[in-house]
Write a protein that holds these residues in place. Sequence first.
Motif, PDB file in Angstrom:
ATOM      1  N   VAL A   1     -48.899  56.093 -77.136  1.00  0.00           N
ATOM      2  CA  VAL A   1     -48.536  55.035 -75.947  1.00  0.00           C
ATOM      3  C   VAL A   1     -48.354  56.138 -75.451  1.00  0.00           C
ATOM      4  O   VAL A   1     -47.982  57.369 -74.990  1.00  0.00           O
ATOM      5  N   GLU A   2     -48.739  56.318 -73.868  1.00  0.00           N
ATOM      6  CA  GLU A   2     -48.534  57.023 -72.757  1.00  0.00           C
ATOM      7  C   GLU A   2     -47.925  55.793 -71.427  1.00  0.00           C
ATOM      8  O   GLU A   2     -48.539  54.897 -70.988  1.00  0.00           O
ATOM      9  N   TRP A   3     -46.958  56.533 -70.875  1.00  0.00           N
ATOM     10  CA  TRP A   3     -46.466  56.145 -69.624  1.00  0.00           C
ATOM     11  C   TRP A   3     -46.992  56.517 -68.725  1.00  0.00           C
ATOM     12  O   TRP A   3     -46.302  57.908 -68.518  1.00  0.00           O
ATOM     13  N   ASN A   4     -47.066  56.161 -67.679  1.00  0.00           N
ATOM     14  CA  ASN A   4     -47.087  56.878 -65.661  1.00  0.00           C
ATOM     15  C   ASN A   4     -45.586  56.633 -64.845  1.00  0.00           C
ATOM     16  O   ASN A   4     -44.833  55.426 -66.060  1.00  0.00           O
ATOM     17  N   VAL A   5     -45.804  57.270 -63.938  1.00  0.00           N
ATOM     18  CA  VAL A   5     -44.428  56.820 -63.541  1.00  0.00           C
ATOM     19  C   VAL A   5     -43.782  54.425 -62.608  1.00  0.00           C
ATOM     20  O   VAL A   5     -42.890  54.198 -63.215  1.00  0.00           O
ATOM     21  N   GLY A   6     -45.118  55.082 -62.627  1.00  0.00           N
ATOM     22  CA  GLY A   6     -44.841  53.015 -62.522  1.00  0.00           C
ATOM     23  C   GLY A   6     -44.690  52.295 -63.701  1.00  0.00           C
ATOM     24  O   GLY A   6     -44.174  51.399 -63.689  1.00  0.00           O
ATOM     25  N   ASP A   7     -45.308  52.675 -64.798  1.00  0.00           N
ATOM     26  CA  ASP A   7     -44.773  52.211 -66.122  1.00  0.00           C
ATOM     27  C   ASP A   7     -42.663  52.213 -66.514  1.00  0.00           C
ATOM     28  O   ASP A   7     -43.279  50.819 -67.183  1.00  0.00           O
ATOM     29  N   VAL A   8     -42.720  52.588 -66.078  1.00  0.00           N
ATOM     30  CA  VAL A   8     -41.286  52.824 -66.439  1.00  0.00           C
ATOM     31  C   VAL A   8     -40.095  52.568 -64.816  1.00  0.00           C
ATOM     32  O   VAL A   8     -38.742  52.842 -64.789  1.00  0.00           O
ATOM     33  N   ASN A   9     -41.365  52.135 -64.482  1.00  0.00           N
ATOM     34  CA  ASN A   9     -40.732  51.234 -63.013  1.00  0.00           C
ATOM     35  C   ASN A   9     -39.949  52.847 -62.382  1.00  0.00           C
ATOM     36  O   ASN A   9     -38.965  52.410 -61.448  1.00  0.00           O
ATOM     37  N   GLY A  10     -40.368  54.257 -61.681  1.00  0.00           N
ATOM     38  CA  GLY A  10     -39.631  55.641 -61.700  1.00  0.00           C
ATOM     39  C   GLY A  10     -40.395  55.528 -60.157  1.00  0.00           C
ATOM     40  O   GLY A  10     -40.724  54.499 -59.522  1.00  0.00           O
TER      41      GLY A  10
ATOM     42  N   GLN B   1     -38.568  61.012 -56.754  1.00  0.00           N
ATOM     43  CA  GLN B   1     -37.082  61.411 -57.315  1.00  0.00           C
ATOM     44  C   GLN B   1     -37.947  62.633 -59.074  1.00  0.00           C
ATOM     45  O   GLN B   1     -38.126  62.234 -59.464  1.00  0.00           O
ATOM     46  N   CYS B   2     -39.606  61.687 -58.219  1.00  0.00           N
ATOM     47  CA  CYS B   2     -40.386  62.722 -60.192  1.00  0.00           C
ATOM     48  C   CYS B   2     -40.666  63.817 -59.017  1.00  0.00           C
ATOM     49  O   CYS B   2     -40.912  63.747 -57.883  1.00  0.00           O
ATOM     50  N   GLY B   3     -41.154  65.164 -60.348  1.00  0.00           N
ATOM     51  CA  GLY B   3     -41.701  66.518 -60.089  1.00  0.00           C
ATOM     52  C   GLY B   3     -41.593  66.593 -58.998  1.00  0.00           C
ATOM     53  O   GLY B   3     -40.085  67.189 -58.837  1.00  0.00           O
ATOM     54  N   LEU B   4     -42.342  67.723 -58.142  1.00  0.00           N
ATOM     55  CA  LEU B   4     -41.326  68.496 -57.060  1.00  0.00           C
ATOM     56  C   LEU B   4     -40.962  67.953 -56.341  1.00  0.00           C
ATOM     57  O   LEU B   4     -40.429  68.319 -55.732  1.00  0.00           O
ATOM     58  N   SER B   5     -41.572  66.396 -55.749  1.00  0.00           N
ATOM     59  CA  SER B   5     -40.722  65.913 -54.881  1.00  0.00           C
ATOM     60  C   SER B   5     -39.548  65.871 -54.918  1.00  0.00           C
ATOM     61  O   SER B   5     -38.512  65.694 -53.713  1.00  0.00           O
ATOM     62  N   GLY B   6     -38.752  65.531 -56.242  1.00  0.00           N
ATOM     63  CA  GLY B   6     -37.777  65.291 -56.701  1.00  0.00           C
ATOM     64  C   GLY B   6     -36.921  66.337 -57.204  1.00  0.00           C
ATOM     65  O   GLY B   6     -35.333  66.602 -58.176  1.00  0.00           O
ATOM     66  N   SER B   7     -37.100  67.400 -57.180  1.00  0.00           N
ATOM     67  CA  SER B   7     -36.889  68.796 -57.193  1.00  0.00           C
ATOM     68  C   SER B   7     -36.131  69.550 -56.192  1.00  0.00           C
ATOM     69  O   SER B   7     -36.816  70.277 -55.886  1.00  0.00           O
TER      70      SER B   7
ATOM     71  N   THR C   1     -37.797  51.832 -73.029  1.00  0.00           N
ATOM     72  CA  THR C   1     -37.934  51.484 -74.540  1.00  0.00           C
ATOM     73  C   THR C   1     -36.393  50.162 -75.074  1.00  0.00           C
ATOM     74  O   THR C   1     -36.699  49.876 -76.417  1.00  0.00           O
ATOM     75  N   GLY C   2     -36.066  50.219 -74.455  1.00  0.00           N
ATOM     76  CA  GLY C   2     -34.288  49.094 -74.474  1.00  0.00           C
ATOM     77  C   GLY C   2     -33.687  49.857 -75.207  1.00  0.00           C
ATOM     78  O   GLY C   2     -32.700  50.660 -75.370  1.00  0.00           O
ATOM     79  N   ASP C   3     -33.444  48.536 -76.769  1.00  0.00           N
ATOM     80  CA  ASP C   3     -32.322  49.311 -77.220  1.00  0.00           C
ATOM     81  C   ASP C   3     -32.391  50.385 -78.262  1.00  0.00           C
ATOM     82  O   ASP C   3     -33.568  50.714 -78.230  1.00  0.00           O
ATOM     83  N   PHE C   4     -31.209  51.369 -78.257  1.00  0.00           N
ATOM     84  CA  PHE C   4     -31.245  52.636 -79.138  1.00  0.00           C
ATOM     85  C   PHE C   4     -29.537  52.827 -79.525  1.00  0.00           C
ATOM     86  O   PHE C   4     -28.805  52.580 -78.918  1.00  0.00           O
TER      87      PHE C   4
ATOM     88  N   SER D   1     -34.853  64.620 -65.893  1.00  0.00           N
ATOM     89  CA  SER D   1     -33.604  63.957 -66.144  1.00  0.00           C
ATOM     90  C   SER D   1     -33.905  62.300 -65.678  1.00  0.00           C
ATOM     91  O   SER D   1     -33.455  61.613 -66.658  1.00  0.00           O
ATOM     92  N   TYR D   2     -34.564  62.603 -64.632  1.00  0.00           N
ATOM     93  CA  TYR D   2     -34.242  60.899 -63.729  1.00  0.00           C
ATOM     94  C   TYR D   2     -35.570  60.479 -65.046  1.00  0.00           C
ATOM     95  O   TYR D   2     -35.261  59.158 -64.898  1.00  0.00           O
ATOM     96  N   ALA D   3     -36.741  60.644 -64.689  1.00  0.00           N
ATOM     97  CA  ALA D   3     -38.632  60.232 -65.326  1.00  0.00           C
ATOM     98  C   ALA D   3     -37.793  60.177 -67.093  1.00  0.00           C
ATOM     99  O   ALA D   3     -37.691  59.608 -67.655  1.00  0.00           O
ATOM    100  N   LEU D   4     -36.935  60.522 -67.938  1.00  0.00           N
ATOM    101  CA  LEU D   4     -37.043  60.434 -69.148  1.00  0.00           C
ATOM    102  C   LEU D   4     -35.573  59.032 -69.180  1.00  0.00           C
ATOM    103  O   LEU D   4     -35.549  58.843 -70.035  1.00  0.00           O
ATOM    104  N   SER D   5     -34.853  59.556 -68.529  1.00  0.00           N
ATOM    105  CA  SER D   5     -33.758  57.962 -68.354  1.00  0.00           C
ATOM    106  C   SER D   5     -34.642  57.108 -67.981  1.00  0.00           C
ATOM    107  O   SER D   5     -33.904  55.846 -68.236  1.00  0.00           O
ATOM    108  N   MET D   6     -35.622  56.357 -66.742  1.00  0.00           N
ATOM    109  CA  MET D   6     -36.233  55.415 -66.738  1.00  0.00           C
ATOM    110  C   MET D   6     -36.383  54.875 -67.866  1.00  0.00           C
ATOM    111  O   MET D   6     -36.746  53.913 -68.354  1.00  0.00           O
TER     112      MET D   6
END
Length: 295
Positions: free
Chosen positions: A235-244, A248-254, A113-116, A103-108
């Motif tokens: 389009v593919e985004w990594n952690v840096g692309d979404v300013n994550g 708080q991601c993956g196993l370290s954030g679980s 994405t901007g407006d929704f 949920s953290y990664a998705l929220s970032m």
Amino acid sequence: MSLKIIVLAKQVPDTRNVGKDAMKEDGTVNRAVLRAIFNPEDLNALEQALRLKDRFPGTTITLLTMGPGRAAEIIREGLYRGADNGFLLTDRAFAGADTLATSYALSMAIRKTGDFDLIIGGRQAIDGDTAQVGPQVAEKLGLSQITYAEEILNIENNKITVKRSISGGVEIVEGPLPIVITVNGSAAPCRPRNAKLIQKYKRALGGQEKAELIKSGGELPYANLYEKRPYLNIVEWNVGDVNGDVQQCGLSGSPTKVKTIQNIVFQAKESKTLTGSDNDIEALMVELISNHTIG
């Protein structure tokens, strides 16, 4: 009125065929040995989004998913049914994520994405059955939420009206836009693929898929198409692309760890043949009540 809709979707292992190799030693699901499918309740959510697109001209649907390169198939499946575009969150840093890290990664990514106007997803994924990701995304974004949705009835005056299924009946509820909605599997099934859209998007690929094709074949088939038709580039985004935050991601954030998974098959070990007599029926009822099967 037109809407900007984000559909949260997930590629999941087919948990109907879980074998002895389905879990790795670190407690994560061994997805490589399980057939990957579009999470069923996310398809129900996509159908609700597509119905809104049918009703409100100019509405756009963006799919958002997280996973390895092969998860781009989920984006294609959405495009075949009427979605407009999609984003794939893919990075080794996302691997092994529980619901909190997911949920953290998705929220970032949603922030990027901007407006929704509306975020919609399935109630839960069949590889976890937690029903936590949607509500957690809403919490992280500071949005209202409606869960257990059966049908989106109307959107008017910046408010959405939803029929939701609850224990013992249904509710008709209203909420302000933007909002997060999670949809039950009992909602309307998703429409089939559209033949024209399959022809349009059948060569849509993500960057990792292109790299694999080049690696295996030495050349990317139809390479000139990806410059002429930008919509074929997923389009593919990594952690840096979404300013994550990697922590708080993956196993370290679980904080959640899977202890074990099992494939349980129910088998009848004994059987009884009953007649339609009152005595047989009464005896069966007494047995079922005494072992708490009913009552």
